[in-house]
Design a protein around this motif. Structure first.
Motif, PDB file in Angstrom:
ATOM      1  N   GLU A 200     -95.255  14.019  46.259  1.00 38.34           N
ATOM      2  CA  GLU A 200     -94.557  12.839  45.740  1.00 38.34           C
ATOM      3  C   GLU A 200     -95.451  12.079  44.765  1.00 38.34           C
ATOM      4  O   GLU A 200     -95.007  11.639  43.696  1.00 38.34           O
ATOM      5  CB  GLU A 200     -94.124  11.932  46.882  1.00 38.34           C
ATOM      6  N   LYS A 201     -96.715  11.912  45.126  1.00 36.08           N
ATOM      7  CA  LYS A 201     -97.651  11.223  44.226  1.00 36.08           C
ATOM      8  C   LYS A 201     -97.750  11.964  42.897  1.00 36.08           C
ATOM      9  O   LYS A 201     -97.760  11.349  41.817  1.00 36.08           O
ATOM     10  CB  LYS A 201     -99.024  11.125  44.871  1.00 36.08           C
ATOM     11  N   GLU A 202     -97.832  13.283  42.958  1.00 36.28           N
ATOM     12  CA  GLU A 202     -98.005  14.065  41.727  1.00 36.28           C
ATOM     13  C   GLU A 202     -96.759  14.049  40.854  1.00 36.28           C
ATOM     14  O   GLU A 202     -96.863  14.104  39.622  1.00 36.28           O
ATOM     15  CB  GLU A 202     -98.444  15.484  42.111  1.00 36.28           C
ATOM     16  N   ILE A 203     -95.582  13.929  41.457  1.00 35.08           N
ATOM     17  CA  ILE A 203     -94.373  13.719  40.659  1.00 35.08           C
ATOM     18  C   ILE A 203     -94.492  12.388  39.910  1.00 35.08           C
ATOM     19  O   ILE A 203     -94.198  12.300  38.715  1.00 35.08           O
ATOM     20  CB  ILE A 203     -93.117  13.732  41.550  1.00 35.08           C
ATOM     21  N   HIS A 204     -94.948  11.365  40.607  1.00 41.53           N
ATOM     22  CA  HIS A 204     -95.085  10.043  39.987  1.00 41.53           C
ATOM     23  C   HIS A 204     -96.255   9.985  39.006  1.00 41.53           C
ATOM     24  O   HIS A 204     -96.289   9.080  38.162  1.00 41.53           O
ATOM     25  CB  HIS A 204     -95.241   8.978  41.071  1.00 41.53           C
ATOM     26  N   ASP A 205     -97.190  10.895  39.116  1.00 40.85           N
ATOM     27  CA  ASP A 205     -98.321  10.953  38.177  1.00 40.85           C
ATOM     28  C   ASP A 205     -97.924  11.510  36.811  1.00 40.85           C
ATOM     29  O   ASP A 205     -98.708  11.449  35.859  1.00 40.85           O
ATOM     30  CB  ASP A 205     -99.433  11.853  38.730  1.00 40.85           C
ATOM     31  N   GLN A 206     -96.728  12.077  36.698  1.00 37.03           N
ATOM     32  CA  GLN A 206     -96.393  12.851  35.503  1.00 37.03           C
ATOM     33  C   GLN A 206     -96.351  12.056  34.199  1.00 37.03           C
ATOM     34  O   GLN A 206     -96.775  12.580  33.160  1.00 37.03           O
ATOM     35  CB  GLN A 206     -95.076  13.607  35.712  1.00 37.03           C
ATOM     36  N   PRO A 207     -95.899  10.808  34.184  1.00 36.89           N
ATOM     37  CA  PRO A 207     -95.977  10.088  32.902  1.00 36.89           C
ATOM     38  C   PRO A 207     -97.399  10.014  32.355  1.00 36.89           C
ATOM     39  O   PRO A 207     -97.646  10.307  31.185  1.00 36.89           O
ATOM     40  CB  PRO A 207     -95.424   8.702  33.248  1.00 36.89           C
ATOM     41  N   GLU A 208     -98.346   9.660  33.226  1.00 36.97           N
ATOM     42  CA  GLU A 208     -99.728   9.581  32.777  1.00 36.97           C
ATOM     43  C   GLU A 208    -100.279  10.974  32.470  1.00 36.97           C
ATOM     44  O   GLU A 208    -101.006  11.169  31.486  1.00 36.97           O
ATOM     45  CB  GLU A 208    -100.600   8.897  33.831  1.00 36.97           C
ATOM     46  N   GLY A 209     -99.926  11.966  33.310  1.00 39.66           N
ATOM     47  CA  GLY A 209    -100.415  13.320  33.066  1.00 39.66           C
ATOM     48  C   GLY A 209     -99.936  13.869  31.738  1.00 39.66           C
ATOM     49  O   GLY A 209    -100.703  14.487  30.993  1.00 39.66           O
ATOM     50  N   CYS A 210     -98.658  13.647  31.425  1.00 41.64           N
ATOM     51  CA  CYS A 210     -98.140  14.142  30.147  1.00 41.64           C
ATOM     52  C   CYS A 210     -98.727  13.376  28.965  1.00 41.64           C
ATOM     53  O   CYS A 210     -98.916  13.945  27.887  1.00 41.64           O
ATOM     54  CB  CYS A 210     -96.620  14.080  30.132  1.00 41.64           C
ATOM     55  N   GLN A 211     -99.010  12.086  29.151  1.00 35.61           N
ATOM     56  CA  GLN A 211     -99.724  11.351  28.098  1.00 35.61           C
ATOM     57  C   GLN A 211    -101.042  12.036  27.767  1.00 35.61           C
ATOM     58  O   GLN A 211    -101.388  12.243  26.604  1.00 35.61           O
ATOM     59  CB  GLN A 211    -100.030   9.922  28.553  1.00 35.61           C
ATOM     60  N   ARG A 212    -101.772  12.369  28.824  1.00 33.82           N
ATOM     61  CA  ARG A 212    -103.079  12.986  28.634  1.00 33.82           C
ATOM     62  C   ARG A 212    -102.945  14.332  27.915  1.00 33.82           C
ATOM     63  O   ARG A 212    -103.698  14.649  26.988  1.00 33.82           O
ATOM     64  CB  ARG A 212    -103.735  13.177  30.001  1.00 33.82           C
ATOM     65  N   THR A 213    -101.963  15.119  28.337  1.00 36.78           N
ATOM     66  CA  THR A 213    -101.769  16.431  27.722  1.00 36.78           C
ATOM     67  C   THR A 213    -101.362  16.300  26.266  1.00 36.78           C
ATOM     68  O   THR A 213    -101.962  16.916  25.373  1.00 36.78           O
ATOM     69  CB  THR A 213    -100.692  17.222  28.484  1.00 36.78           C
ATOM     70  N   ILE A 214    -100.334  15.512  26.020  1.00 37.22           N
ATOM     71  CA  ILE A 214     -99.812  15.388  24.661  1.00 37.22           C
ATOM     72  C   ILE A 214    -100.868  14.843  23.718  1.00 37.22           C
ATOM     73  O   ILE A 214    -101.003  15.309  22.569  1.00 37.22           O
ATOM     74  CB  ILE A 214     -98.547  14.508  24.673  1.00 37.22           C
ATOM     75  N   SER A 215    -101.652  13.875  24.177  1.00 36.31           N
ATOM     76  CA  SER A 215    -102.657  13.281  23.293  1.00 36.31           C
ATOM     77  C   SER A 215    -103.735  14.279  22.888  1.00 36.31           C
ATOM     78  O   SER A 215    -104.415  14.091  21.875  1.00 36.31           O
ATOM     79  CB  SER A 215    -103.304  12.071  23.969  1.00 36.31           C
ATOM     80  N   ALA A 216    -103.889  15.344  23.670  1.00 37.24           N
ATOM     81  CA  ALA A 216    -104.875  16.368  23.319  1.00 37.24           C
ATOM     82  C   ALA A 216    -104.365  17.331  22.254  1.00 37.24           C
ATOM     83  O   ALA A 216    -105.149  18.099  21.684  1.00 37.24           O
ATOM     84  CB  ALA A 216    -105.281  17.152  24.567  1.00 37.24           C
TER      85      ALA A 216
END
Length: 610
Positions: free
Chosen positions: A257-273
């Motif tokens: 559940e936490k990792e589902i909620h982490d996805q906005p920040e995770g995708c920010q990190r990925t996309i910014s790279a």
């Protein structure tokens, strides 16, 4: 982005800020900085210390230029807008305001132009400085710090976690979150803000998890919390055991559940790279000439395979470049015909998946250039390929992949856009439009996660089913596979995903009034066909859960048991946005059934044997 700490304390603050930043190094970063209120009470000034590179470089700066203070903020930055330089490092200052920020402000260019027209000057290339300038401008109108902060938040579009100092308000740190996590730590006569419990762990085990849209004012003795509407709210204090801090689930029951909620920040990190947010251009690491490629061969297993299928749709559609996607465990045994003019892309979160590694080596032996889309940058695959494309999503503990999946899809979207530009199938203006759409995706994912309560209700009915069908068209057919895989992995309900056009070629025989049918159908070029499939299913008693967007909800045929309305999104990023609802549905079904969500039976996180 990427890591935040804020302290209103009783002890010298500089060393405490640095200690906390060291605990946030796992998030990845390319610069670091701190700011503190010096000169004591009654109007002390704020000073900054910043350094490019590792935290040890910041420590060297602090040794030469100490900060004598008790209250301050700190940040480790993963560059999004602007190169990883000292000038672009956080904290950023404008007038009386100094702040740190995780996230992406989508409308920063519009706001920056407005502020420049009003006579304000900027020193950095970042979107973050715009926030500081806006708050300072609001202060100049006579607003109090908290009022100026709220007025600024109301103008921001995007995702953020913030910690803010205001000169003249010495014992105050302001914080806010939307799409990026932020917690409050409660001490004895001191208070803290952090990106997670790990950040405040050296100082307290009493943590308040701010909810989406919350903002907060902390001083020595209290945390005044407000929701997005400005109403004062109370959030519960959680005691986080010291042993759990390094691997804490936060305000969630399970890591998944936490990792589902982490996805906005995770995708920010990925996309910014993979993009330059300032120029709105793709910036793909590594030496791959997409124009010269004859074909791409993707090899992967499980969820990574499904991310590869989505990549195939996008790359072929945008770049007119043929792409084959195969299950790695079958690939080399059929002795495929391969040519040196092709690129093999292995996809694996761990970089150790035995079948994928064997398929990768088979392709390399045929003279193909090689790349890997991977989370573990020191893995075997990463060491053996020509090009490494990291997904940067951070550790994923739950066996059923969630944030690693959307991070992989984010990479594939960026590769598709870059390949299209290189091959001349889109022009520079279209590339910029698509990059801007990618930068909007984290906010839209956060909005989709906001559907959790509705999906939790649906889960009670789905949990009673013996069989579930997932249907979709185009890229949504791949997402149907992912929805079915997630449900069967963690709830043990038999589920299958199909391209909806295949319904009449067999699966419709399974439809009855006991079979839930999950249809993924945003309002795109496939919508009419998907709506037709929905009518066919309902005519045979199928219990339809129709997951769409606002326009799709307006055009949906009557009769669905439930219509779930996700945020509207461009087809380029719709698979990212629609992922959250199917993940949350699977998660809550598993919870209802009492399954071991994080460690499903018979499954392992990394499959290192064939």
């Amino acid at each position: 982005m990427c890591g935040i700490i804020g302290i209103v304390g009783k002890e010298p603050v500089a060393g405490r800020l640095v200690d906390s930043l060291k605990r946030l190094e796992y998030r990845g970063y390319d610069s670091a900085g701190v700011a503190a209120v010096v000169d004591g009470p009654g109007g002390g000034r704020v000073e900054r210390r910043r350094a490019q590179g590792k935290i040890r470089n910041l420590e060297a700066v602090l040794a030469e230029q100490p900060l004598v203070a008790q209250n301050g903020i700190g940040h480790v930055r993963w560059a999004t807008h602007g190169a990883p330089t000292v000038t672009n490092a956080h904290p950023h200052t404008a007038g009386r305001v100094t702040l740190v920020h995780n996230g992406i402000i989508e409308n920063f260019a519009e706001l920056k132009a407005e502020l420049k027209a009003a006579g304000r000057t900027f020193e950095s290339d970042t979107d973050t400085e715009v926030i500081a300038q806006l708050i300072d401008a609001e202060l100049a109108t006579g607003l109090a710090p908290l009022e100026a902060f709220k007025a600024t938040l109301d103008r921001l579009t995007g995702a953020y976690a913030l910690a803010v100092l205001v000169e003249g308000a010495d014992n105050l740190v302001l914080g806010a979150r939307r799409g990026s996590p932020l917690v409050v730590g409660e001490g004895q006569g001191e208070m803290f803000l952090g990106s997670d419990a790990l950040a405040v762990g050296p100082f307290t085990n009493r943590v308040i998890y701010l909810e989406e849209g919350d903002y907060v004012a902390i001083d020595h003795d209290s945390a005044r919390i407000f929701d997005a509407s400005g109403a004062s709210v109370q959030r519960p204090v959680k005691v986080v055991p010291a042993s759990a801090v390094m691997m804490e689930k936060g305000n969630y029951r399970h890591f998944m559940e936490k990792e589902i909620h982490d996805q906005p920040e995770g995708c920010q990190r990925t996309i910014s790279a993979y993009v330059d947010a300032l120029t709105a251009r793709t910036a793909i690491p590594g030496d791959v000439d997409f124009k010269a490629l004859e074909r791409i061969q993707i090899v992967a297993c499980g969820t990574s395979y499904i991310a590869g299928v989505i990549g195939k749709y996008l790359i072929e559609q945008l770049a007119d470049l043929p792409v084959d996607v195969e299950i790695a465990s079958e690939f080399r045994y059929r002795q495929p015909a391969l040519r040196p003019g092709s690129l093999v892309i292995a996809m694996s979160q761990s970089g150790e998946t035995a079948d994928t590694l064997a398929a990768l080596r088979y392709c390399k032996a045929k003279g193909m250039k090689s790349a890997v889309v991977v989370n573990a940058q020191e893995s075997t695959m990463a060491r053996e390929v020509d090009v490494v494309w990291p997904i940067h999503c951070g550790p994923e503990i739950g066996v059923a992949s969630t944030k690693a999946f959307t991070a992989q899809v984010s990479v594939m979207i960026a590769l598709a856009v870059a390949a299209a530009k290189a091959r001349g199938t889109i022009d520079a203006a279209e590339e910029q439009r698509m990059v801007r759409l990618m930068l909007e995706a984290p906010r839209l994912i956060a909005e989709a996660i906001g559907l959790e309560d509705a999906l939790k209700e649906i889960a009670f009915d789905i949990a009673k089913a013996r069989d579930v069908l997932f249907l979709g068209r185009g890229p949504m057919s791949a997402l149907a596979l992912e929805g079915a895989l997630k449900l069967k992995e963690i709830s043990y309900i038999h589920a299958e995903g199909y391209a909806a056009g295949e319904l009449k070629h067999g699966p419709i025989a399974l439809v009855d009034d006991q079979t839930p049918i999950i249809i993924l159908a945003p309002y795109d070029s496939y919508f009419e066909k998907s709506a037709s499939n929905m009518s066919e299913v309902m005519a045979r008693g199928g219990q339809v859960v129709f997951i769409t967007d606002p326009e799709g909800a307006r055009h949906a045929p009557a009769g669905a048991r439930v219509v779930v309305t996700a945020p509207a999104s461009d087809p380029l990023v719709s698979t990212l946005v629609m992922s959250a609802p199917i993940q949350l549905l699977a998660y809550h079904v598993a919870v209802v059934k009492g399954a071991d969500v994080d460690q499903p039976r018979n499954l392992a996180k990394s499959v290192t044997v064939e």
